[in-house]
Design a protein around this motif. Structure first.
Motif, mmCIF file in Angstrom:
data_model
loop_
_atom_site.group_PDB
_atom_site.id
_atom_site.type_symbol
_atom_site.label_atom_id
_atom_site.label_comp_id
_atom_site.label_asym_id
_atom_site.label_seq_id
_atom_site.Cartn_x
_atom_site.Cartn_y
_atom_site.Cartn_z
ATOM 1 N N GLN A 277 0.836 -1.202 0.000
ATOM 2 C CA GLN A 277 0.000 0.000 0.000
ATOM 3 C C GLN A 277 0.874 1.256 0.000
ATOM 4 O OE1 GLN A 277 -2.572 -0.632 3.371
ATOM 5 N NE2 GLN A 277 -4.053 -1.779 2.158
ATOM 6 N N GLU A 278 1.959 1.205 0.774
ATOM 7 C CA GLU A 278 2.878 2.344 0.853
ATOM 8 C C GLU A 278 3.517 2.649 -0.498
ATOM 9 O OE1 GLU A 278 7.219 3.051 2.868
ATOM 10 O OE2 GLU A 278 5.707 2.014 4.076
ATOM 11 N N HIS A 279 3.784 1.623 -1.276
ATOM 12 C CA HIS A 279 4.447 1.805 -2.572
ATOM 13 C C HIS A 279 3.469 1.789 -3.752
ATOM 14 C CE1 HIS A 279 7.699 0.362 0.098
ATOM 15 N NE2 HIS A 279 8.390 1.276 -0.550
ATOM 16 N N ALA A 280 2.172 1.790 -3.482
ATOM 17 C CA ALA A 280 1.162 1.708 -4.546
ATOM 18 C C ALA A 280 1.260 2.864 -5.532
ATOM 19 C CB ALA A 280 -0.235 1.635 -3.951
ATOM 20 N N GLY A 281 1.701 4.024 -5.065
ATOM 21 C CA GLY A 281 1.850 5.171 -5.965
ATOM 22 C C GLY A 281 2.808 4.886 -7.110
ATOM 23 N N LEU A 282 3.835 4.100 -6.832
ATOM 24 C CA LEU A 282 4.780 3.724 -7.893
ATOM 25 C C LEU A 282 4.082 2.899 -8.966
ATOM 26 C CD1 LEU A 282 7.832 2.846 -5.636
ATOM 27 C CD2 LEU A 282 7.634 4.799 -7.191
ATOM 28 N N LEU A 283 3.206 2.000 -8.540
ATOM 29 C CA LEU A 283 2.459 1.203 -9.520
ATOM 30 C C LEU A 283 1.530 2.079 -10.347
ATOM 31 C CD1 LEU A 283 1.332 -2.107 -7.799
ATOM 32 C CD2 LEU A 283 2.919 -1.801 -9.677
ATOM 33 N N GLU A 284 0.852 2.984 -9.658
ATOM 34 C CA GLU A 284 -0.072 3.873 -10.367
ATOM 35 C C GLU A 284 0.649 4.724 -11.394
ATOM 36 O OE1 GLU A 284 -2.072 5.826 -7.155
ATOM 37 O OE2 GLU A 284 -3.101 3.987 -6.565
ATOM 38 N N ALA A 285 1.930 4.985 -11.116
ATOM 39 C CA ALA A 285 2.743 5.749 -12.068
ATOM 40 C C ALA A 285 3.376 4.848 -13.125
ATOM 41 C CB ALA A 285 3.836 6.517 -11.311
ATOM 42 N N GLY A 286 3.097 3.529 -13.033
ATOM 43 C CA GLY A 286 3.634 2.593 -14.021
ATOM 44 C C GLY A 286 5.037 2.115 -13.716
ATOM 45 N N ASP A 287 5.517 2.335 -12.495
ATOM 46 C CA ASP A 287 6.880 1.955 -12.119
ATOM 47 C C ASP A 287 6.879 0.636 -11.348
ATOM 48 O OD1 ASP A 287 9.545 1.801 -11.458
ATOM 49 O OD2 ASP A 287 9.580 3.658 -10.252
ATOM 50 N N LEU A 288 6.712 -0.464 -12.066
ATOM 51 C CA LEU A 288 6.691 -1.780 -11.436
ATOM 52 C C LEU A 288 8.023 -2.086 -10.767
ATOM 53 C CD1 LEU A 288 5.306 -4.484 -10.843
ATOM 54 C CD2 LEU A 288 6.088 -5.268 -13.089
ATOM 55 N N ASP A 289 9.138 -1.775 -11.434
ATOM 56 C CA ASP A 289 10.450 -2.046 -10.846
ATOM 57 C C ASP A 289 10.641 -1.290 -9.535
ATOM 58 O OD1 ASP A 289 11.162 -3.802 -12.864
ATOM 59 O OD2 ASP A 289 12.175 -2.248 -14.049
ATOM 60 N N GLY A 290 10.227 -0.033 -9.496
ATOM 61 C CA GLY A 290 10.327 0.749 -8.268
ATOM 62 C C GLY A 290 9.466 0.167 -7.165
#
Length: 184
Positions: free
Chosen positions: A55-68
């Motif tokens: 959940q904390e890193h979900a923003g990275l997914l929303e931005a399309g940054d799967l690796d991040g």
């Protein structure tokens, strides 16, 4: 429209949503075999932790940054210090997102707790994924005797047997798994 990667992450989060125990210790300092109760408590703790991390890193997914996103999860702990339960949960979380990191985490879990069926089953799936059918079949054979009612074990064992050219055993295994997985 929700990006597909976000939907995948949210599905993973829902898989991790469970009642959580109060165990402590994600480190693998104790060399004694882990008990089933301790394993289950640590699994619940790890699920709660990784659910929060995702959940904390979900923003990275929303931005399309799967690796991040994946690196954010992996950076939470020194992977070498994780207990069997924590390594197993991490391997499950990463199974489709990062097969290599998932394999390493699951291998660590299996090396620490090969006596636990869920850990061995996960390692067998990684062995199948790596086309190590002999290794996977050895594990699944052991699991088959411990859990004859698990159609998944019989199904994946049948897959191994096909690759080993053991056609009749493979077909029999498939039929047995089908009865368990698709009851009439």
């Amino acid at each position: 429209m929700v990006p597909r990667i976000t939907m995948i992450a949210m599905a993973l989060l829902s898989l991790l949503a469970c009642s959580c125990g109060t165990s402590s210790g994600h480190r693998s300092d104790d060399l004694a075999p882990i008990s089933r109760d301790t394993f289950q408590r640590q699994v619940q703790e790890a699920q709660r932790f990784y659910s929060g991390s995702m959940q904390e890193h979900a923003g990275l997914l929303e931005a399309g940054d799967l690796d991040g996103f994946i690196q954010g999860i992996l950076a939470e702990h020194d992977q070498e210090d994780l207990s069997a339960a924590w390594s197993w949960v991490l391997g499950e979380v990463l199974f489709t997102l990062n097969p290599e990191a998932s394999r390493l985490a699951t291998k660590r879990a299996w090396q620490q707790a090969p006596h636990l069926a869920e850990v061995s089953f996960s390692w067998a799936l990684h062995e199948l994924r790596a086309n190590n059918h002999d290794g996977a079949c050895t594990i699944l054979d052991a699991l088959r005797h411990a859990a004859d009612q698990d159609g998944r074990v019989l199904l994946h064992r049948a897959q191994c047997l096909l690759h080993q050219g053991k056609w009749k055993e493979a077909i029999d295994g498939y039929e047995a798994s089908k009865k368990l997985l698709e009851p009439e």
